[in-house]
Design an enzyme around this catalytic site. Sequence first.
Site, PDB file in Angstrom:
ATOM      1  N   TYR A   1      -2.267  28.080  33.078  1.00 33.65           N
ATOM      2  CA  TYR A   1      -2.232  29.533  32.861  1.00 33.65           C
ATOM      3  C   TYR A   1      -3.382  30.239  33.573  1.00 33.65           C
ATOM      4  O   TYR A   1      -3.318  31.438  33.836  1.00 33.65           O
ATOM      5  CB  TYR A   1      -2.288  29.869  31.360  1.00 33.65           C
ATOM      6  CG  TYR A   1      -1.056  29.459  30.574  1.00 33.65           C
ATOM      7  CD1 TYR A   1       0.046  28.890  31.207  1.00 33.65           C
ATOM      8  CD2 TYR A   1      -1.001  29.648  29.203  1.00 33.65           C
ATOM      9  CE1 TYR A   1       1.165  28.508  30.481  1.00 33.65           C
ATOM     10  CE2 TYR A   1       0.120  29.268  28.475  1.00 33.65           C
ATOM     11  CZ  TYR A   1       1.196  28.695  29.125  1.00 33.65           C
ATOM     12  OH  TYR A   1       2.305  28.317  28.404  1.00 33.65           O
TER      13      TYR A   1
ATOM     14  N   LYS B   1       0.994  14.385  29.614  1.00 33.98           N
ATOM     15  CA  LYS B   1       2.138  13.965  30.431  1.00 33.98           C
ATOM     16  C   LYS B   1       1.568  13.052  31.516  1.00 33.98           C
ATOM     17  O   LYS B   1       1.697  13.303  32.727  1.00 33.98           O
ATOM     18  CB  LYS B   1       2.839  15.210  31.006  1.00 33.98           C
ATOM     19  CG  LYS B   1       4.146  14.958  31.706  1.00 33.98           C
ATOM     20  CD  LYS B   1       5.273  14.565  30.774  1.00 33.98           C
ATOM     21  CE  LYS B   1       6.536  14.279  31.573  1.00 33.98           C
ATOM     22  NZ  LYS B   1       7.605  13.683  30.740  1.00 33.98           N
TER      23      LYS B   1
ATOM     24  N   ASP C   1       7.021  15.247  25.940  1.00 35.56           N
ATOM     25  CA  ASP C   1       8.450  15.281  25.605  1.00 35.56           C
ATOM     26  C   ASP C   1       8.724  14.483  24.325  1.00 35.56           C
ATOM     27  O   ASP C   1       9.492  14.916  23.456  1.00 35.56           O
ATOM     28  CB  ASP C   1       9.315  14.788  26.773  1.00 35.56           C
ATOM     29  CG  ASP C   1       8.698  13.627  27.537  1.00 35.56           C
ATOM     30  OD1 ASP C   1       7.526  13.302  27.268  1.00 35.56           O
ATOM     31  OD2 ASP C   1       9.367  13.034  28.400  1.00 35.56           O
TER      32      ASP C   1
ATOM     33  N   ASP D   1       0.989  25.684  23.777  1.00 34.46           N
ATOM     34  CA  ASP D   1       1.713  26.936  23.594  1.00 34.46           C
ATOM     35  C   ASP D   1       3.110  26.640  23.053  1.00 34.46           C
ATOM     36  O   ASP D   1       3.578  27.247  22.082  1.00 34.46           O
ATOM     37  CB  ASP D   1       1.802  27.639  24.968  1.00 34.46           C
ATOM     38  CG  ASP D   1       2.267  29.072  24.865  1.00 34.46           C
ATOM     39  OD1 ASP D   1       2.441  29.565  23.735  1.00 34.46           O
ATOM     40  OD2 ASP D   1       2.465  29.708  25.912  1.00 34.46           O
TER      41      ASP D   1
ATOM     42  N   ASP E   1       4.562  26.760  18.737  1.00 38.78           N
ATOM     43  CA  ASP E   1       5.722  27.541  18.300  1.00 38.78           C
ATOM     44  C   ASP E   1       6.756  26.638  17.635  1.00 38.78           C
ATOM     45  O   ASP E   1       7.369  27.010  16.634  1.00 38.78           O
ATOM     46  CB  ASP E   1       6.347  28.292  19.485  1.00 38.78           C
ATOM     47  CG  ASP E   1       5.807  29.705  19.590  1.00 38.78           C
ATOM     48  OD1 ASP E   1       4.672  29.930  19.118  1.00 38.78           O
ATOM     49  OD2 ASP E   1       6.508  30.587  20.128  1.00 38.78           O
TER      50      ASP E   1
END
Length: 353
Positions: free
Chosen positions: A141, A186, A219, A243, A247
């Site tokens: 970001y 990852k 994942d 992020d 959620d």
Amino acid sequence: MEALIALLPGDGIGPDVTNSAREVLDAVARKFDHKFHFDEQLIGGIAIDQTGDPLPAATIDCCNSADAVFLGAVGGPKWSDPNATVRPEQGLLKLRATLNVFANLRPVKIYPELVGASPLRPEILAGVDLIVVRELTGGIYFGKKSRDADSASDLCVYTVAEIERIVRMAAKLAGERRGRLCSVDKANVLETSRLWRDVTNRLMRDEFSAIELETLLVDAAAMHLLSRPSDFDVIVTENMFGDILTDEASMLTGSLGMLPSASLGDSSKGLYEPIHGSAPDIAGLGIANPCAAIASAALLLRHSLGLEREAVAVEKAIERAITNGARTADIVARGESQISTSEMTAEIIGGLG
Ligand code: NAD
């Protein structure tokens, strides 16, 4: 103790829930013999309307001199023109950068009485009590961005120091809880994730050998968060993965109105806010659920003021209100009666003892 708390109510239901948080903090001060001073300032859409700036200089000054900052919510349809150059969220992003809060903590706890509000089966949700610690100021970001006619690029960069400080914070937190840390990356694909994993493994071996470390690919983590959420204690991850996972984790409870957050940096000063937005659809109706804001005030007591006993008292008072059947519109089930923001706040204050 004596403390100065900056209050930034913001927009929509922000002022309603901030007021609830303040009333609870006042009640805590009376009960435990502290002095909390509040300084209320503008942020977001209301700040644009009154000053043209979503984070006016007076707000920054106040936050810099306060011991902790409490924020309601910013934004709403009035300021949502995508072509506008000045937008409410800019105030929040700038505030996080100004306070240098690099870690976002989101506790997710299931209240047994509210399992019906979640889309998941009750047996999967039993005992869920986890915290996601998201890196907030680095990664993709914030990397260099570029775009030409037929391609675009977002650079993802992490330094050893950035990884160390967030993993250290998460590991300390795990040490104060059930002693389990899950690091999400990852590493099978991304070089930044391979660095993340190397630094995490070294740090945990050298400084936190008593903490049980689990490592998951993002994942797989997304899947495990839904299939075995009660196994997690503290989850630490980089900005973008955090992020998305925060959620996802918030949906375990089924209600945005219950979940608090804290954004912390190296100093004790932190930024505390409910995870929900300004809820324009219910603004001004007096029916917003104040629990997320009040639980955020509990995090403020714990992390910025070091008042653990007081923080626990507030969290227990919320639990007590829910157990006693207090329900705002967002968590009311068929046949139950609904109470207002101020009634829920009074119920929680009454439960402080
Ligand atoms: P939202 O969280 O404001 O609302 C989503 C839904 O949840 C709405 O139906 C709302 O009524 C309900 N809800 C949220 N909080 C509630 C509460 N405490 N009690 C009862 N019901 C509640 O998200 P949105 O609708 O996507 O966004 C509305 C505005 O808020 C937008 O302008 C958005 O940019 C802004 N926003 C701000 C923040 C922030 O200030 N940190 C975070 C998210 C969204």
